[in-house]
Structure formats: C-alpha cells, structure tokens
Design a protein around this motif. Structure first.
Motif, PDB file in Angstrom:
ATOM      1  N   GLU A  41     -18.365  -6.420   3.445  1.00 23.49           N
ATOM      2  CA  GLU A  41     -18.103  -5.398   4.454  1.00 23.49           C
ATOM      3  C   GLU A  41     -17.532  -6.019   5.726  1.00 23.49           C
ATOM      4  N   ARG A  42     -16.328  -6.533   5.597  1.00 16.60           N
ATOM      5  CA  ARG A  42     -15.693  -7.209   6.728  1.00 16.60           C
ATOM      6  C   ARG A  42     -15.678  -6.326   7.960  1.00 16.60           C
ATOM      7  N   HIS A  43     -15.945  -6.929   9.081  1.00 14.23           N
ATOM      8  CA  HIS A  43     -15.870  -6.249  10.366  1.00 14.23           C
ATOM      9  C   HIS A  43     -14.618  -6.767  11.053  1.00 14.23           C
ATOM     10  N   LEU A  44     -13.537  -5.993  10.969  1.00 11.80           N
ATOM     11  CA  LEU A  44     -12.238  -6.463  11.423  1.00 11.80           C
ATOM     12  C   LEU A  44     -12.235  -6.862  12.892  1.00 11.80           C
ATOM     13  N   LEU A  45     -12.871  -6.079  13.741  1.00  4.70           N
ATOM     14  CA  LEU A  45     -12.866  -6.399  15.162  1.00  4.70           C
ATOM     15  C   LEU A  45     -13.581  -7.720  15.426  1.00  4.70           C
ATOM     16  N   VAL A  46     -14.732  -7.935  14.784  1.00  7.58           N
ATOM     17  CA  VAL A  46     -15.479  -9.178  14.965  1.00  7.58           C
ATOM     18  C   VAL A  46     -14.656 -10.365  14.479  1.00  7.58           C
ATOM     19  N   ASP A  47     -14.046 -10.236  13.298  1.00 12.20           N
ATOM     20  CA  ASP A  47     -13.202 -11.316  12.774  1.00 12.20           C
ATOM     21  C   ASP A  47     -12.027 -11.595  13.700  1.00 12.20           C
ATOM     22  N   PHE A  48     -11.402 -10.527  14.193  1.00 13.50           N
ATOM     23  CA  PHE A  48     -10.256 -10.655  15.078  1.00 13.50           C
ATOM     24  C   PHE A  48     -10.648 -11.411  16.350  1.00 13.50           C
ATOM     25  N   LEU A  49     -11.744 -11.004  16.983  1.00 13.59           N
ATOM     26  CA  LEU A  49     -12.184 -11.660  18.215  1.00 13.59           C
ATOM     27  C   LEU A  49     -12.622 -13.103  17.970  1.00 13.59           C
ATOM     28  N   GLU A  50     -13.245 -13.352  16.829  1.00 10.28           N
ATOM     29  CA  GLU A  50     -13.658 -14.724  16.510  1.00 10.28           C
ATOM     30  C   GLU A  50     -12.447 -15.634  16.384  1.00 10.28           C
ATOM     31  N   ASN A  51     -11.406 -15.161  15.687  1.00 15.23           N
ATOM     32  CA  ASN A  51     -10.190 -15.963  15.548  1.00 15.23           C
ATOM     33  C   ASN A  51      -9.525 -16.192  16.909  1.00 15.23           C
ATOM     34  N   LEU A  52      -9.508 -15.164  17.737  1.00  8.52           N
ATOM     35  CA  LEU A  52      -8.932 -15.329  19.076  1.00  8.52           C
ATOM     36  C   LEU A  52      -9.728 -16.335  19.902  1.00  8.52           C
ATOM     37  N   SER A  53     -11.060 -16.279  19.803  1.00  8.95           N
ATOM     38  CA  SER A  53     -11.882 -17.202  20.580  1.00  8.95           C
ATOM     39  C   SER A  53     -11.664 -18.649  20.160  1.00  8.95           C
ATOM     40  N   MET A  54     -11.224 -18.845  18.911  1.00 11.66           N
ATOM     41  CA  MET A  54     -10.942 -20.192  18.414  1.00 11.66           C
ATOM     42  C   MET A  54      -9.468 -20.547  18.624  1.00 11.66           C
ATOM     43  N   LEU A  55      -8.773 -19.703  19.387  1.00  8.88           N
ATOM     44  CA  LEU A  55      -7.356 -19.883  19.715  1.00  8.88           C
ATOM     45  C   LEU A  55      -6.471 -19.901  18.484  1.00  8.88           C
ATOM     46  N   ASP A  56      -6.875 -19.195  17.462  1.00 10.31           N
ATOM     47  CA  ASP A  56      -6.077 -19.078  16.246  1.00 10.31           C
ATOM     48  C   ASP A  56      -5.458 -17.680  16.223  1.00 10.31           C
ATOM     49  N   VAL A  57      -4.494 -17.490  17.128  1.00  9.77           N
ATOM     50  CA  VAL A  57      -3.882 -16.179  17.327  1.00  9.77           C
ATOM     51  C   VAL A  57      -3.154 -15.716  16.076  1.00  9.77           C
ATOM     52  N   ALA A  58      -2.417 -16.610  15.431  1.00  6.63           N
ATOM     53  CA  ALA A  58      -1.663 -16.223  14.225  1.00  6.63           C
ATOM     54  C   ALA A  58      -2.607 -15.715  13.136  1.00  6.63           C
ATOM     55  N   LYS A  59      -3.700 -16.430  12.909  1.00  4.28           N
ATOM     56  CA  LYS A  59      -4.668 -16.006  11.893  1.00  4.28           C
ATOM     57  C   LYS A  59      -5.317 -14.677  12.273  1.00  4.28           C
ATOM     58  N   ALA A  60      -5.599 -14.491  13.556  1.00  8.24           N
ATOM     59  CA  ALA A  60      -6.217 -13.248  14.014  1.00  8.24           C
ATOM     60  C   ALA A  60      -5.353 -12.049  13.629  1.00  8.24           C
ATOM     61  N   PHE A  61      -4.058 -12.137  13.900  1.00  5.26           N
ATOM     62  CA  PHE A  61      -3.172 -11.013  13.597  1.00  5.26           C
ATOM     63  C   PHE A  61      -2.866 -10.921  12.104  1.00  5.26           C
ATOM     64  N   ARG A  62      -2.785 -12.056  11.421  1.00  3.38           N
ATOM     65  CA  ARG A  62      -2.552 -12.050   9.976  1.00  3.38           C
ATOM     66  C   ARG A  62      -3.716 -11.353   9.253  1.00  3.38           C
ATOM     67  N   ASP A  63      -4.951 -11.694   9.650  1.00  2.00           N
ATOM     68  CA  ASP A  63      -6.121 -11.077   9.035  1.00  2.00           C
ATOM     69  C   ASP A  63      -6.224  -9.599   9.372  1.00  2.00           C
ATOM     70  N   LEU A  64      -5.874  -9.246  10.603  1.00  2.00           N
ATOM     71  CA  LEU A  64      -5.943  -7.856  11.023  1.00  2.00           C
ATOM     72  C   LEU A  64      -4.961  -6.999  10.220  1.00  2.00           C
ATOM     73  N   ALA A  65      -3.789  -7.562   9.937  1.00  2.00           N
ATOM     74  CA  ALA A  65      -2.772  -6.823   9.192  1.00  2.00           C
ATOM     75  C   ALA A  65      -3.010  -6.866   7.682  1.00  2.00           C
ATOM     76  N   GLY A  66      -3.821  -7.808   7.230  1.00  2.00           N
ATOM     77  CA  GLY A  66      -4.059  -7.974   5.795  1.00  2.00           C
ATOM     78  C   GLY A  66      -4.857  -6.839   5.192  1.00  2.00           C
ATOM     79  N   ARG A  67      -4.773  -6.757   3.879  1.00  2.00           N
ATOM     80  CA  ARG A  67      -5.509  -5.724   3.157  1.00  2.00           C
ATOM     81  C   ARG A  67      -6.888  -6.238   2.799  1.00  2.00           C
ATOM     82  N   ASN A  68      -7.807  -5.314   2.674  1.00  2.00           N
ATOM     83  CA  ASN A  68      -9.138  -5.669   2.194  1.00  2.00           C
ATOM     84  C   ASN A  68      -9.049  -5.972   0.705  1.00  2.00           C
TER      85      ASN A  68
END
Length: 135
Positions: A41-68
């Motif tokens: 049960e992925r929590h997209l917002l939590v994953d997105f913010l976690e990637n941003l906090s690790m300065l992995d902006v590309a991964k943050a947006f790639r995961d956000l746009a990806g399919r479950n």
C-alpha cells in the motif's frame, strides 16, 4: 518451549537484522514467525517527500509518475522477501517459519499474535528492529 516471536517486515531481512533478532532471542528456544504483507500500500506522498529529502529529485518524480505494480508483481515480491528473510534467520531459536499476509499488515500481525499466543511482536524496517512486548 518459549512463546513465539512474530516478525513483520516489508523488506528482505539480512545479516544486520539477524544480529538484532539473535539478540532478541537471546539463546531461548522461541519459534520465529516472519510475516510479509502481500501488498505494501504505497503512500505516494510519503515516498515523494522521502526522495526529495534525500535530494533525489529525479527519482521522486519518476516514482510519482510510475504505475503501481499489479497484484501478481506484489505477490512475487512478497514471496521473494519471505524466502530471503527465512534464509537470513535460519537456525535461530526453535525454528523459523513464515507466511504472506493478505489485506492490512497490522491487522494480520494482530491476528497472528492472538492466534499464536506470541509474547513479542517485532517490526523490522531497514535494519531497525522495533520490539513490542505483547501483554
């Protein structure tokens, strides 16, 4: 035989986890029961913010746009996680078994603790072992 210890994990347990759980078992003959949820049960917002906090902006947006992942992919991942975790804990306590949880992970954990009479429930997450004594 001591009461079983129930371990809930979404990620494969490894060598660090084994050391932590071995300390928890502390030479007792407790059975270990590993539970792995079939879906995380992925929590997209939590994953997105976690990637941003690790300065992995590309991964943050790639995961956000990806399919479950579909149910079959999630189940295959859970099966792999369980097999890897059982192998990592082999030889501890009075034996290690495991199962895949369908539905909500916490509900499955609570039900398993009640069914087995476990004295301890453990949540393992990225090499941290969180312990809860069941009363």
């Amino acid at each position: 035989m001591n009461d079983p210890i129930v371990i809930l994990t979404e990620e494969p347990l490894g060598a660090d986890d084994r050391v932590n759980i071995e300390r928890l078992v502390d030479g007792a003959d407790s059975r270990l029961l590993v539970l792995v949820p079939a879906n995380t049960e992925r929590h997209l917002l939590v994953d997105f913010l976690e990637n941003l906090s690790m300065l992995d902006v590309a991964k943050a947006f790639r995961d956000l746009a990806g399919r479950n992942p579909d149910a079959a992919e999630e189940r295959a991942h859970a099966d792999e996680t369980l097999a890897s975790s059982l192998a990592a804990l082999a030889g501890l306590g009075a034996g290690v078994t495991g199962q895949i949880l369908e539905g909500r992970a916490v509900d499955g954990l609570v039900a398993t603790v009640r069914e087995t009479g476990a004295a301890q429930a453990v949540g393992a997450s990225q090499h941290l072992v969180l312990r809860r004594e069941v009363v």
